[in-house]
Design an enzyme around this catalytic site. Structure first.
Site, PDB file in Angstrom:
ATOM      1  N   LYS A  26      12.101 -31.717  93.266  1.00 42.38           N
ATOM      2  CA  LYS A  26      11.118 -30.756  93.751  1.00 42.38           C
ATOM      3  C   LYS A  26      11.796 -29.024  93.849  1.00 42.38           C
ATOM      4  O   LYS A  26      11.302 -28.324  93.289  1.00 42.38           O
ATOM      5  CB  LYS A  26      10.696 -31.019  95.442  1.00 42.38           C
ATOM      6  CG  LYS A  26       9.639 -30.127  95.809  1.00 42.38           C
ATOM      7  CD  LYS A  26       9.381 -30.387  97.277  1.00 42.38           C
ATOM      8  CE  LYS A  26       8.791 -31.635  97.504  1.00 42.38           C
ATOM      9  NZ  LYS A  26       7.340 -31.587  97.128  1.00 42.38           N
ATOM     10  N   ARG A  96      10.614 -29.559 103.496  1.00 46.80           N
ATOM     11  CA  ARG A  96      10.330 -30.849 102.674  1.00 46.80           C
ATOM     12  C   ARG A  96      11.590 -31.555 101.867  1.00 46.80           C
ATOM     13  O   ARG A  96      12.404 -30.796 101.617  1.00 46.80           O
ATOM     14  CB  ARG A  96       9.285 -30.778 101.744  1.00 46.80           C
ATOM     15  CG  ARG A  96       7.808 -30.274 102.122  1.00 46.80           C
ATOM     16  CD  ARG A  96       7.044 -29.499 100.797  1.00 46.80           C
ATOM     17  NE  ARG A  96       6.084 -28.783 101.044  1.00 46.80           N
ATOM     18  CZ  ARG A  96       4.706 -29.384 100.970  1.00 46.80           C
ATOM     19  NH1 ARG A  96       4.486 -30.432 100.802  1.00 46.80           N
ATOM     20  NH2 ARG A  96       3.807 -28.463 101.428  1.00 46.80           N
ATOM     21  N   GLY A 105       5.827 -39.756  99.580  1.00 37.74           N
ATOM     22  CA  GLY A 105       5.547 -40.106 100.887  1.00 37.74           C
ATOM     23  C   GLY A 105       6.649 -40.873 101.417  1.00 37.74           C
ATOM     24  O   GLY A 105       6.466 -41.280 102.729  1.00 37.74           O
ATOM     25  N   MET A 107       9.668 -39.886 102.296  1.00 39.30           N
ATOM     26  CA  MET A 107      10.600 -39.318 103.152  1.00 39.30           C
ATOM     27  C   MET A 107       9.517 -38.520 104.085  1.00 39.30           C
ATOM     28  O   MET A 107       8.388 -38.183 103.903  1.00 39.30           O
ATOM     29  CB  MET A 107      11.583 -38.612 102.603  1.00 39.30           C
ATOM     30  CG  MET A 107      12.643 -39.559 102.003  1.00 39.30           C
ATOM     31  SD  MET A 107      14.063 -38.643 101.200  1.00 39.30           S
ATOM     32  CE  MET A 107      13.151 -38.329  99.597  1.00 39.30           C
ATOM     33  N   ARG A 352       5.829 -31.948  88.755  1.00 43.86           N
ATOM     34  CA  ARG A 352       6.633 -32.934  88.450  1.00 43.86           C
ATOM     35  C   ARG A 352       5.998 -33.739  87.634  1.00 43.86           C
ATOM     36  O   ARG A 352       4.889 -33.810  87.200  1.00 43.86           O
ATOM     37  CB  ARG A 352       7.078 -33.617  89.752  1.00 43.86           C
ATOM     38  CG  ARG A 352       5.903 -34.373  90.602  1.00 43.86           C
ATOM     39  CD  ARG A 352       6.111 -35.237  91.573  1.00 43.86           C
ATOM     40  NE  ARG A 352       5.260 -35.605  92.181  1.00 43.86           N
ATOM     41  CZ  ARG A 352       4.808 -36.218  93.569  1.00 43.86           C
ATOM     42  NH1 ARG A 352       6.077 -36.116  94.490  1.00 43.86           N
ATOM     43  NH2 ARG A 352       3.817 -36.549  94.017  1.00 43.86           N
ATOM     44  N   HIS A 468      -2.095 -41.503  99.076  1.00 45.27           N
ATOM     45  CA  HIS A 468      -0.810 -42.280  98.921  1.00 45.27           C
ATOM     46  C   HIS A 468      -0.881 -43.687  98.161  1.00 45.27           C
ATOM     47  O   HIS A 468      -0.069 -44.117  97.381  1.00 45.27           O
ATOM     48  CB  HIS A 468      -0.412 -42.415 100.308  1.00 45.27           C
ATOM     49  CG  HIS A 468       0.869 -43.476 100.525  1.00 45.27           C
ATOM     50  ND1 HIS A 468       0.723 -44.798 100.497  1.00 45.27           N
ATOM     51  CD2 HIS A 468       2.234 -42.977 100.384  1.00 45.27           C
ATOM     52  CE1 HIS A 468       1.862 -45.443 100.674  1.00 45.27           C
ATOM     53  NE2 HIS A 468       2.698 -44.322 100.525  1.00 45.27           N
ATOM     54  N   GLU A 757      29.397 -68.814  78.997  1.00 47.96           N
ATOM     55  CA  GLU A 757      28.682 -68.380  80.254  1.00 47.96           C
ATOM     56  C   GLU A 757      29.674 -68.905  81.302  1.00 47.96           C
ATOM     57  O   GLU A 757      29.466 -68.791  82.600  1.00 47.96           O
ATOM     58  CB  GLU A 757      27.526 -69.381  80.503  1.00 47.96           C
ATOM     59  CG  GLU A 757      27.666 -70.827  80.120  1.00 47.96           C
ATOM     60  CD  GLU A 757      26.373 -71.657  80.078  1.00 47.96           C
ATOM     61  OE1 GLU A 757      25.422 -71.420  80.793  1.00 47.96           O
ATOM     62  OE2 GLU A 757      26.437 -72.660  79.139  1.00 47.96           O
ATOM     63  N   SER A 776      26.237 -66.927  72.043  1.00 44.94           N
ATOM     64  CA  SER A 776      25.111 -66.594  72.963  1.00 44.94           C
ATOM     65  C   SER A 776      25.674 -66.344  74.376  1.00 44.94           C
ATOM     66  O   SER A 776      26.067 -67.339  74.915  1.00 44.94           O
ATOM     67  CB  SER A 776      24.001 -67.398  72.705  1.00 44.94           C
ATOM     68  OG  SER A 776      22.904 -66.770  73.608  1.00 44.94           O
ATOM     69  N   THR A 779      24.050 -64.949  80.424  1.00 44.35           N
ATOM     70  CA  THR A 779      24.225 -63.920  81.566  1.00 44.35           C
ATOM     71  C   THR A 779      24.153 -64.546  82.817  1.00 44.35           C
ATOM     72  O   THR A 779      24.517 -63.992  83.860  1.00 44.35           O
ATOM     73  CB  THR A 779      23.584 -62.544  81.220  1.00 44.35           C
ATOM     74  OG1 THR A 779      22.359 -62.883  81.076  1.00 44.35           O
ATOM     75  CG2 THR A 779      24.304 -61.979  79.987  1.00 44.35           C
ATOM     76  N   CYS A 843      21.011 -64.245  76.149  1.00 43.91           N
ATOM     77  CA  CYS A 843      19.976 -65.011  76.226  1.00 43.91           C
ATOM     78  C   CYS A 843      19.551 -65.346  77.726  1.00 43.91           C
ATOM     79  O   CYS A 843      18.686 -66.029  78.188  1.00 43.91           O
ATOM     80  CB  CYS A 843      19.967 -66.686  75.778  1.00 43.91           C
ATOM     81  SG  CYS A 843      21.252 -67.520  76.271  1.00 43.91           S
ATOM     82  N   TYR A 863      21.559 -59.181  68.976  1.00 39.29           N
ATOM     83  CA  TYR A 863      20.365 -59.480  69.657  1.00 39.29           C
ATOM     84  C   TYR A 863      20.258 -59.442  70.994  1.00 39.29           C
ATOM     85  O   TYR A 863      21.226 -59.951  71.670  1.00 39.29           O
ATOM     86  CB  TYR A 863      19.559 -60.599  68.774  1.00 39.29           C
ATOM     87  CG  TYR A 863      20.068 -61.929  69.123  1.00 39.29           C
ATOM     88  CD1 TYR A 863      19.777 -62.705  70.251  1.00 39.29           C
ATOM     89  CD2 TYR A 863      21.029 -62.475  68.308  1.00 39.29           C
ATOM     90  CE1 TYR A 863      20.136 -63.796  70.547  1.00 39.29           C
ATOM     91  CE2 TYR A 863      21.625 -63.720  68.563  1.00 39.29           C
ATOM     92  CZ  TYR A 863      21.205 -64.281  69.756  1.00 39.29           C
ATOM     93  OH  TYR A 863      21.641 -65.526  70.057  1.00 39.29           O
TER      94      TYR A 863
END
Length: 888
Positions: A26, A96, A105, A107, A352, A468, A757, A776, A779, A843, A863
């Protein structure tokens, strides 16, 4: 001396749009507009650094701040020609919040600050409108008491509603100055009753109270929830903007409104917004009064005969159109603007980047490229990858029968079916019990954020397209209908009444946020069509991205869906999911219950045709694209039945008694199954399981190859820890492949690789790469084993880690780049040092998270692989990663 305050106004500013981290969105944009020569009420911004200082130093401020504020306030007074909180024509201010990320909305805000028993008299005389002055004073008391003093807002609303009921009036504007004076006296008595102190009369005391309240609101519950949902770090803090008040409630020559430079729901290049005559901004966004349309085009489509801003104030509308053009061309993005007209003068209060639907985001980006405002790369960067989720899910079947019970404003597109609930708490309770819900409210407030998040859709009786509910729902991608004025909602009885028909909590309704229609019961849905703007954007994306995107799929439906969404192969096919079909699970359980290898092989032979058929179908769907198949991973106890009826069926099929089934289940039970007898450990104990799966894969390959097809499967061994363990399984797989080639008299190619892994596997990646043909990174498990967190249980304590700033996000959603990411980077470097050019990807579900995708691109993975519906998200994120890399 460090600068803590930046001023703006009078055609100049100390800040600019590039200073969002310091001034918040803002404050930075107010400064930018002022520098552009747009009329902005003067003010100053207290930086985000002061928010963090205040929190870190026991709720205190730097010693220099008060003096800096004095200088900034004097500059405001010079520009406005009015003294703050005193004199014959007192200047009032707004206070504000303003974080660097938009948090609509969440805060606190205080308007009309500086009014007291003396200045209200001066304001009445200076404006020539006593009703306006006392209306402003009562608004200030109500807002300040709620935000700063902690007095329940509803107390004041009850006083106001009782007065209107007694006088038989509907609108606030029907109340005269004398009635406002009486209401103000009642308000002040309630404040003293609730706080034990009189309402503060010193404007400087009021100002500091409001500033402190706004800084504190950075840590309120709704702000914390919103930050968590949108991955906004607590450390960013919020700025505070103190700005001279201009008044849209000073009579019928005044107005206030909210507008978008383009339609935020559809993306059409049409001016779009709402306004109210003789009102303040809160009246529009809070849904207290149903607003009027900005343009004549809007009036024709949605608002009936309500007078438009275009007709009511044509000169000011023409000026607003010029501002629209200036700001959109300057920011190169659709803008969400707030404005006030005071006695014929247009003031801009905010701009904004506007929140928008996925459909709108695509339309706007493509249109701006065609207009020459954006390059292809800039257009791609303008789209939030998460928004694409909205395009990939079902909408209402247009041919289905429907019973429309009420119509409101189409605030956020998409369709939703669920059970009616009336509070956020009830929404969370029903959802915890696996029920989809529609949150029904008279109007939403920021406190409803958690309920809105878990709900399938939102329906409100009051409020407009910029209320809102509308703004937050659009940001979440949640269907929403607002302003359904014929709804009568009773929170006590938990009912809503429409034209005499009563609907209760738990009743099922359908909402269509695109049309504004609310329907009885559940209306069937249809799958979306991906064409037009989506297809064009994806073409641009694929021209730019260099990293592949695969999918995690083991069913024909998942594979076909992912292919439609642009997947370039399967990066993870979890073979265990294929065993849960009722026709197969019984044989799987026979195998588990077998006490010797021969009995186990008999059960596996029954599973072989199913597995082979599955792989043939997947290979046919993927038409030569890579397919990575992970051999059995979960512990065997997951396949054992729990219900007595199922136990009895298994006992009959296996030719043993029920007691033996229970005994075997007890043998398989583990204290910590995630670290137990699973993955390669199972394959080592029962190699015949992996032999069957390898045979099913290669017989399927032989079948496809014999038919003239081409497929190169990637056989993946899970959970290995070193080279010797991997080579044990590679020998097994190669042996089965040779057997099938000999039996079928056919040649085919394949790869054997592994999931990395476990931390040990990552550390030993250079050694493992001597034999493995691809890596691979799993995760999900790598995150579990690196952190020592159980993915299933971490949710019970992660909030405490966020609250203390120890973690900023869920590591199972967004990859932990510092820890898990370092292990992946290290494994990649060591693997490539042994085998240059080795194929590597991830993966886990991180493959569909934009921040994680960017990390994977940055370290050079081949990938990412993710669930089918996240494939377009990963494609877009992969292209954005390339563009970001060019810019750094």
């Amino acid at each position: 001396m460090k600068k803590n305050i930046y001023t703006f106004g009078g055609g100049k500013a100390e800040g600019n749009a590039g200073m969002k981290a310091l001034l918040g969105g803002k404050g930075a944009n107010l400064a930018e507009m002022s520098s552009l020569g747009i009329d902005v009420p003067p003010g100053f911004t207290i930086t985000t650094e002061i928010c963090n200082y205040y929190t870190a130093h026991g709720n205190t401020f730097p010693d220099t701040l008060e003096a800096e504020m004095g200088v900034a306030m004097a500059q405001m007074e010079d520009i406005m020609g009015e003294p703050f909180g005193s004199g014959d024509n007192p200047m009032l201010v707004s206070v504000r919040s303003g974080a660097r990320a938009s948090m609509p909305g969440m805060m606190d805000t205080v308007l009309n600050l500086g009014l007291n028993d003396q200045t209200v008299v001066s304001l009445a005389q200076a404006s020539g409108d006593e009703r306006f002055a006392y209306d402003s004073y009562r608004r200030f008391i109500q807002m300040y008491s709620d935000v700063v003093l902690g007095v329940d807002y509803a107390i004041f609303e009850d006083i106001l509603e009782d007065t209107k009921l007694r006088l038989d009036v509907t609108l606030d504007t029907d109340l005269t100055a004398e009635y406002w004076k009486d209401i103000i006296n009642q308000y002040k008595r309630e404040v003293e009753n609730e706080t034990g102190k009189a309402f503060p009369q010193d404007p400087n005391e009021q100002l500091w109270g409001a500033i402190i309240a706004v800084f504190k609101s950075w840590m309120n519950e709704r702000a914390n929830v919103y930050r968590k949902l949108h991955s906004i770090p607590e450390s960013w803090g919020t700025a505070v903007n103190v700005q001279a008040m201009v008044f849209g409630n000073m009579g019928n020559e005044c107005a206030t409104g909210v507008c978008f430079t383009r339609n935020p729901a559809t993306g059409e290049n049409q001016f779009y917004g709402e306004y109210l005559i003789n009102a303040q901004g809160e009246d529009v966004v809070a849904g207290i009064r149903t607003p009027q349309p900005l343009t004549n085009a809007d009036q024709e489509t949605q608002y009936g005969d309500l007078p438009t801003f275009e007709d009511t104030m044509p000169d000011e509308y023409a000026e607003l159109c010029k501002v629209r053009e200036v700001l959109e061309h300057h920011y190169k993005d659709m803008q969400d603007m707030e404005f006030t007209v005071q006695k014929g003068r247009l003031w801009m209060l905010q701009t904004r980047s506007g929140k928008r639907t996925a459909k709108a985001a695509l339309t706007i980006a493509l249109d701006m490229h065609k207009q020459g405002l954006l390059s292809k790369s800039e257009a791609i960067m303008q789209i939030d990858p998460h928004l694409l989720d909205q395009l990939l899910h079902p909408m209402l079947d247009q041919d289905a029968e429907r019973t429309i019970i009420v119509t409101g404003l189409p605030a956020s597109p998409g369709a939703a079916v669920g059970r009616i609930v009336f509070t956020s708490k009830d929404a969370e309770t029903w959802v915890a019990n696996k029920e989809n819900v529609i949150l029904v409210r008279t109007e939403t407030s920021p406190d409803d954020i958690s309920g809105m998040y878990v709900s399938q859709g939102v329906l409100t009786a009051r409020g407009g397209m910029t209320s809102h509910a509308a703004v937050v729902a659009r940001g979440m991608g949640t269907p929403c209908i607002s302003g359904a004025g014929d709804l009568k909602i009773d929170y006590t009885s938990k009912t809503m009444t429409v034209y005499g028909t009563v609907y209760r909590e738990g009743d099922i309704i359908t909402i269509d946020g695109t049309s504004g229609e609310v329907m009885e019961g559940a209306v069937p849905m249809v799958q979306p069509e991906l064409s037009g703007a989506f297809a064009e954007l994806m073409e641009w994306v694929d021209e730019i991205r260099t990293m592949g995107v695969r999918t995690n799929a083991e069913t024909p439906l998942d594979a076909a869906t992912a292919l439609k969404f642009g997947a370039e192969g399967i990066g993870l096919s979890r073979t265990e999911h294929m065993f849960f079909d009722p026709a197969r699970i019984i044989h799987m359980r026979e195998m588990i219950l077998a006490r010797d290898i021969e009995t186990r092989k008999i059960a596996l032979a029954k599973l072989l045709p199913y597995q082979r058929a599955d792989f043939i179908e997947l290979f046919n769907i993927m038409e030569g694209l890579p397919v990575t198949i992970r051999l059995l991973d979960p512990p065997l106890h997951e396949f054992i039945p729990h219900g007595e009826e199922e136990v009895a069926d298994v006992a009959v099929a296996a030719g043993i008694d029920v007691a033996a089934v229970h005994a075997r289940a007890e043998e398989l039970r583990e204290v910590n199954p995630m670290l137990g007898h699973r993955g390669s450990r199972l394959g080592l104990t029962y190699p015949e399981i992996y032999e069957m799966q390898a045979r099913a894969i290669f017989e399927a390959v032989a079948d496809i190859t014999a038919g003239g097809g081409k497929v190169v499967p990637e056989v993946m061994i899970p959970l290995i820890v070193n080279l010797r363990e991997f080579e044990f399984f590679k020998v097994l797989v190669d042996r089965v492949a040779d057997q099938v080639k000999a039996e079928k008299s056919i040649e085919f190619d394949y790869l054997v690789g592994t999931m990395i892994e476990l931390p040990r596997a990552a550390l030993r990646a250079g050694e493992i790469a001597k034999s493995a043909e691809f890596f691979s990174f799993g995760t999900n498990d790598l995150t579990q084993t690196t952190f020592g967190y159980s993915r299933d249980d971490a949710g019970s304590f992660l909030d405490d880690y966020y609250a203390q700033g120890i973690l900023t996000h869920d590591p199972f959603v967004t990859l932990d780049q510092e820890g898990v990411g370092e292990l992946i980077t290290l494994a990649k470097e060591r693997g490539e040092a042994t085998q240059p050019g080795m194929k590597m990807g991830i993966c886990g579900e991180h493959g569909g998270d934009p921040a994680s995708v960017e990390f994977c691109y940055r370290i050079g993975l081949s990938y990412v692989s993710c669930s089918p519906y996240r494939v377009p998200i990963a494609r877009l994120a992969a292209a954005q990663a390339v563009i970001k890399g060019r810019d750094t």
